[in-house]
Design a protein around this motif. Structure first.
Motif, PDB file in Angstrom:
ATOM      1  N   ALA A   1       0.840  -1.201   0.000  1.00 40.62           N
ATOM      2  CA  ALA A   1       0.000   0.000   0.000  1.00 40.62           C
ATOM      3  C   ALA A   1       0.873   1.249   0.000  1.00 40.62           C
ATOM      4  CB  ALA A   1      -0.933  -0.005   1.208  1.00 40.62           C
ATOM      5  N   ARG A   2       1.937   1.217   0.781  1.00 41.10           N
ATOM      6  CA  ARG A   2       2.873   2.346   0.813  1.00 41.10           C
ATOM      7  C   ARG A   2       3.543   2.512  -0.550  1.00 41.10           C
ATOM      8  NH1 ARG A   2       8.318   3.217   1.741  1.00 41.10           N
ATOM      9  NH2 ARG A   2       8.815   5.212   2.734  1.00 41.10           N
ATOM     10  N   LYS A   3       3.892   1.395  -1.175  1.00 44.90           N
ATOM     11  CA  LYS A   3       4.506   1.433  -2.501  1.00 44.90           C
ATOM     12  C   LYS A   3       3.549   2.044  -3.517  1.00 44.90           C
ATOM     13  CE  LYS A   3       7.066  -1.618  -5.654  1.00 44.90           C
ATOM     14  NZ  LYS A   3       8.346  -0.855  -5.573  1.00 44.90           N
ATOM     15  N   CYS A   4       2.259   1.724  -3.371  1.00 43.33           N
ATOM     16  CA  CYS A   4       1.243   2.302  -4.253  1.00 43.33           C
ATOM     17  C   CYS A   4       1.200   3.816  -4.101  1.00 43.33           C
ATOM     18  CB  CYS A   4      -0.129   1.687  -3.947  1.00 43.33           C
ATOM     19  SG  CYS A   4      -1.494   2.387  -4.897  1.00 43.33           S
ATOM     20  N   ARG A   5       1.223   4.284  -2.866  1.00 47.32           N
ATOM     21  CA  ARG A   5       1.190   5.740  -2.627  1.00 47.32           C
ATOM     22  C   ARG A   5       2.385   6.421  -3.294  1.00 47.32           C
ATOM     23  NH1 ARG A   5      -0.291   3.880   2.569  1.00 47.32           N
ATOM     24  NH2 ARG A   5       1.796   4.272   3.437  1.00 47.32           N
ATOM     25  N   LEU A   6       3.556   5.815  -3.178  1.00 48.76           N
ATOM     26  CA  LEU A   6       4.772   6.410  -3.732  1.00 48.76           C
ATOM     27  C   LEU A   6       4.781   6.389  -5.255  1.00 48.76           C
ATOM     28  CD1 LEU A   6       7.422   4.887  -1.260  1.00 48.76           C
ATOM     29  CD2 LEU A   6       6.562   7.238  -1.312  1.00 48.76           C
ATOM     30  N   GLU A   7       4.242   5.332  -5.845  1.00 50.59           N
ATOM     31  CA  GLU A   7       4.338   5.163  -7.297  1.00 50.59           C
ATOM     32  C   GLU A   7       3.187   5.800  -8.069  1.00 50.59           C
ATOM     33  OE1 GLU A   7       4.796   1.007  -8.100  1.00 50.59           O
ATOM     34  OE2 GLU A   7       6.850   0.930  -7.292  1.00 50.59           O
ATOM     35  N   THR A   8       2.036   5.984  -7.416  1.00 46.73           N
ATOM     36  CA  THR A   8       0.867   6.504  -8.132  1.00 46.73           C
ATOM     37  C   THR A   8       0.434   7.892  -7.667  1.00 46.73           C
ATOM     38  OG1 THR A   8      -0.755   5.562  -6.599  1.00 46.73           O
ATOM     39  CG2 THR A   8       0.025   4.137  -8.388  1.00 46.73           C
ATOM     40  N   GLY A   9       0.821   8.269  -6.465  1.00 45.78           N
ATOM     41  CA  GLY A   9       0.355   9.541  -5.920  1.00 45.78           C
ATOM     42  C   GLY A   9      -1.031   9.456  -5.308  1.00 45.78           C
ATOM     43  N   VAL A  10      -1.678   8.288  -5.382  1.00 51.12           N
ATOM     44  CA  VAL A  10      -2.993   8.091  -4.771  1.00 51.12           C
ATOM     45  C   VAL A  10      -2.784   7.861  -3.272  1.00 51.12           C
ATOM     46  CG1 VAL A  10      -5.014   6.584  -4.626  1.00 51.12           C
ATOM     47  CG2 VAL A  10      -4.018   7.133  -6.856  1.00 51.12           C
ATOM     48  N   ALA A  11      -3.545   8.564  -2.458  1.00 51.39           N
ATOM     49  CA  ALA A  11      -3.427   8.412  -1.000  1.00 51.39           C
ATOM     50  C   ALA A  11      -4.089   7.103  -0.591  1.00 51.39           C
ATOM     51  CB  ALA A  11      -4.079   9.597  -0.289  1.00 51.39           C
ATOM     52  N   PHE A  12      -3.443   6.007  -0.926  1.00 52.76           N
ATOM     53  CA  PHE A  12      -4.046   4.692  -0.734  1.00 52.76           C
ATOM     54  C   PHE A  12      -3.565   4.023   0.539  1.00 52.76           C
ATOM     55  CE2 PHE A  12      -3.797   0.057  -1.227  1.00 52.76           C
ATOM     56  CZ  PHE A  12      -5.139  -0.226  -1.393  1.00 52.76           C
ATOM     57  N   HIS A  13      -4.506   3.420   1.247  1.00 54.66           N
ATOM     58  CA  HIS A  13      -4.188   2.453   2.290  1.00 54.66           C
ATOM     59  C   HIS A  13      -5.242   1.358   2.182  1.00 54.66           C
ATOM     60  CE1 HIS A  13      -7.495   4.112   4.757  1.00 54.66           C
ATOM     61  NE2 HIS A  13      -7.014   5.300   4.465  1.00 54.66           N
ATOM     62  N   SER A  14      -4.947   0.178   2.680  1.00 54.01           N
ATOM     63  CA  SER A  14      -5.793  -0.987   2.436  1.00 54.01           C
ATOM     64  C   SER A  14      -7.232  -0.770   2.874  1.00 54.01           C
ATOM     65  CB  SER A  14      -5.210  -2.212   3.152  1.00 54.01           C
ATOM     66  OG  SER A  14      -3.902  -2.474   2.692  1.00 54.01           O
ATOM     67  N   HIS A  15      -7.449  -0.012   3.930  1.00 49.06           N
ATOM     68  CA  HIS A  15      -8.795   0.177   4.464  1.00 49.06           C
ATOM     69  C   HIS A  15      -9.687   0.977   3.512  1.00 49.06           C
ATOM     70  CE1 HIS A  15     -10.982  -0.933   8.050  1.00 49.06           C
ATOM     71  NE2 HIS A  15     -11.583   0.240   8.075  1.00 49.06           N
ATOM     72  N   ARG A  16      -9.073   1.694   2.571  1.00 51.43           N
ATOM     73  CA  ARG A  16      -9.882   2.450   1.606  1.00 51.43           C
ATOM     74  C   ARG A  16     -10.654   1.513   0.692  1.00 51.43           C
ATOM     75  NH1 ARG A  16      -7.517   7.538  -1.394  1.00 51.43           N
ATOM     76  NH2 ARG A  16      -9.773   7.899  -1.562  1.00 51.43           N
ATOM     77  N   CYS A  17     -10.155   0.290   0.493  1.00 52.59           N
ATOM     78  CA  CYS A  17     -10.913  -0.703  -0.289  1.00 52.59           C
ATOM     79  C   CYS A  17     -12.232  -0.997   0.414  1.00 52.59           C
ATOM     80  CB  CYS A  17     -10.103  -1.991  -0.426  1.00 52.59           C
ATOM     81  SG  CYS A  17      -8.609  -1.850  -1.432  1.00 52.59           S
ATOM     82  N   ARG A  18     -12.165  -1.140   1.714  1.00 53.14           N
ATOM     83  CA  ARG A  18     -13.363  -1.417   2.528  1.00 53.14           C
ATOM     84  C   ARG A  18     -14.341  -0.250   2.471  1.00 53.14           C
ATOM     85  NH1 ARG A  18     -15.129  -4.510   6.823  1.00 53.14           N
ATOM     86  NH2 ARG A  18     -15.888  -3.418   8.678  1.00 53.14           N
ATOM     87  N   HIS A  19     -13.826   0.969   2.604  1.00 53.46           N
ATOM     88  CA  HIS A  19     -14.677   2.154   2.510  1.00 53.46           C
ATOM     89  C   HIS A  19     -15.350   2.235   1.145  1.00 53.46           C
ATOM     90  CE1 HIS A  19     -12.281   4.424   5.852  1.00 53.46           C
ATOM     91  NE2 HIS A  19     -13.026   3.451   6.325  1.00 53.46           N
ATOM     92  N   THR A  20     -14.589   1.898   0.106  1.00 53.95           N
ATOM     93  CA  THR A  20     -15.112   1.969  -1.264  1.00 53.95           C
ATOM     94  C   THR A  20     -16.234   0.956  -1.461  1.00 53.95           C
ATOM     95  OG1 THR A  20     -12.947   2.693  -2.071  1.00 53.95           O
ATOM     96  CG2 THR A  20     -14.491   1.813  -3.703  1.00 53.95           C
ATOM     97  N   THR A  21     -16.035  -0.260  -0.955  1.00 50.10           N
ATOM     98  CA  THR A  21     -17.059  -1.303  -1.078  1.00 50.10           C
ATOM     99  C   THR A  21     -18.358  -0.882  -0.399  1.00 50.10           C
ATOM    100  OG1 THR A  21     -15.334  -3.005  -1.062  1.00 50.10           O
ATOM    101  CG2 THR A  21     -17.600  -3.725  -0.652  1.00 50.10           C
ATOM    102  N   GLY A  22     -18.253  -0.394   0.826  1.00 50.33           N
ATOM    103  CA  GLY A  22     -19.445   0.025   1.565  1.00 50.33           C
ATOM    104  C   GLY A  22     -20.184   1.132   0.854  1.00 50.33           C
ATOM    105  N   THR A  23     -19.438   2.111   0.341  1.00 53.20           N
ATOM    106  CA  THR A  23     -20.054   3.233  -0.369  1.00 53.20           C
ATOM    107  C   THR A  23     -20.749   2.770  -1.647  1.00 53.20           C
ATOM    108  OG1 THR A  23     -18.360   4.732   0.498  1.00 53.20           O
ATOM    109  CG2 THR A  23     -19.611   5.475  -1.425  1.00 53.20           C
TER     110      THR A  23
END
Length: 293
Positions: A214-236
């Motif tokens: 997840a940290r690697k994703c933030r560094l490589e894409t610029g998206v403020a990503f952490h694993s829990h955002r997947c959960r938030h996205t699913t619920g929404t």
């Protein structure tokens, strides 16, 4: 003496069935209290409310978020309940309603459509098992600790062609059933399971590995990503699709009724209706592998 009591308390929690994630959190929170007591020269057996407030203020000065501070205080209250039961102290000095730090109301940080596009492109560049792990989070709303601990034996094929996960040790060590709501992910899981042992972690990695990527994703894409955002996205997304909020609560495994429940509890079968169907060929392949076990 304090360290030994904390160790005994954590052992008691484990014996009562607390998950490894819960034990890790409580150990982390109580370590902060141990450090404070040792550096201040306090006697934990005669702790006063005033001294507890000093500890809370110490946490504030460390820059911890209100939610974290309140979690530390909750763990400390539970620890002192244990000490009272063990007759190590005469009373519990932790009165959380008088100590709590006010928390701001934050909304779930779901990923926008643009962020999802960037994220899905990035998933194609990382190892297959990690990418499928994240896609499983998006397709189920499971926590990172839950995804890292599921086994092939936890995948259940329904009579209607849907697929669900059995989450054996959710938050608070509660068990629940979670539908896979993306047919594409179902098909990937069927291919991925292969000859993996039924009782071994499906993705073969720990929660820390998901956090590292997840940290690697933030560094490589610029998206403020952490694993829990997947959960938030699913619920929404489920709510946007018109799924009743009480059904979403069951899928996500929320314990606090006041935050998500607005309707009477639905039957467990209602969860199964959300499970994505797979095409007939894929389903036959899954059943064939199932009977070969």
């Amino acid at each position: 003496m304090l360290r030994l009591q904390v160790k005994s308390y954590l052992t008691e929690l484990k014996m009562k069935g607390s998950s490894a994630h819960t034990l890790s959190n409580y150990s982390y929170h109580l370590d902060k209290f141990i450090s404070f007591v040792e550096s201040s020269g306090l006697d934990f057996t005669t702790l006063t409310l005033k001294q507890v407030k000093q500890f809370r203020n110490h946490l504030v000065q460390q820059g911890l978020k209100p939610r974290t501070i309140n979690a530390v205080l909750a763990a400390l209250k539970s620890f002192y309940d244990f000490l009272v039961d063990e007759q190590e102290v005469q009373g519990n000095p932790i009165i959380t309603r008088r100590l709590r730090v006010k928390e701001g109301q934050s909304l779930p940080r779901f990923m926008t459509p643009e962020e999802l596009k960037i994220f899905n492109r990035w998933l194609k560049t990382i190892p297959r098992h990690m990418a499928l792990g994240y896609r499983t989070m998006l397709a189920t709303g499971m926590r990172v600790s839950e995804v890292s601990s599921v086994t092939p034996n936890d995948i259940i094929v329904l009579d209607n062609g849907g697929y669900i996960f059995r989450v054996r040790h959710g938050k608070g060590d509660k068990e629940r059933y979670v539908p896979v709501i993306d047919a594409g992910v179902v098909n990937e899981l069927i291919d991925f399971v292969g000859d993996r042992r039924d009782d071994e972690p499906l993705f073969g990695v720990t929660s820390h590995a998901f956090k590292w990527w997840a940290r690697k994703c933030r560094l490589e894409t610029g998206v403020a990503f952490h694993s829990h955002r997947c959960r938030h996205t699913t619920g929404t997304q489920l709510l946007q699709r018109g799924v009743f909020i009480d059904k979403v609560q069951d899928v996500l495994g929320h314990a606090d009724i006041s935050t998500t429940r607005r309707y009477a509890k639905t039957a467990p079968e209602a969860i199964y209706e959300l499970a994505a169907k797979v095409d007939e060929i894929k389903e036959r392949r899954a059943l064939y592998r199932f009977w070969l076990r």
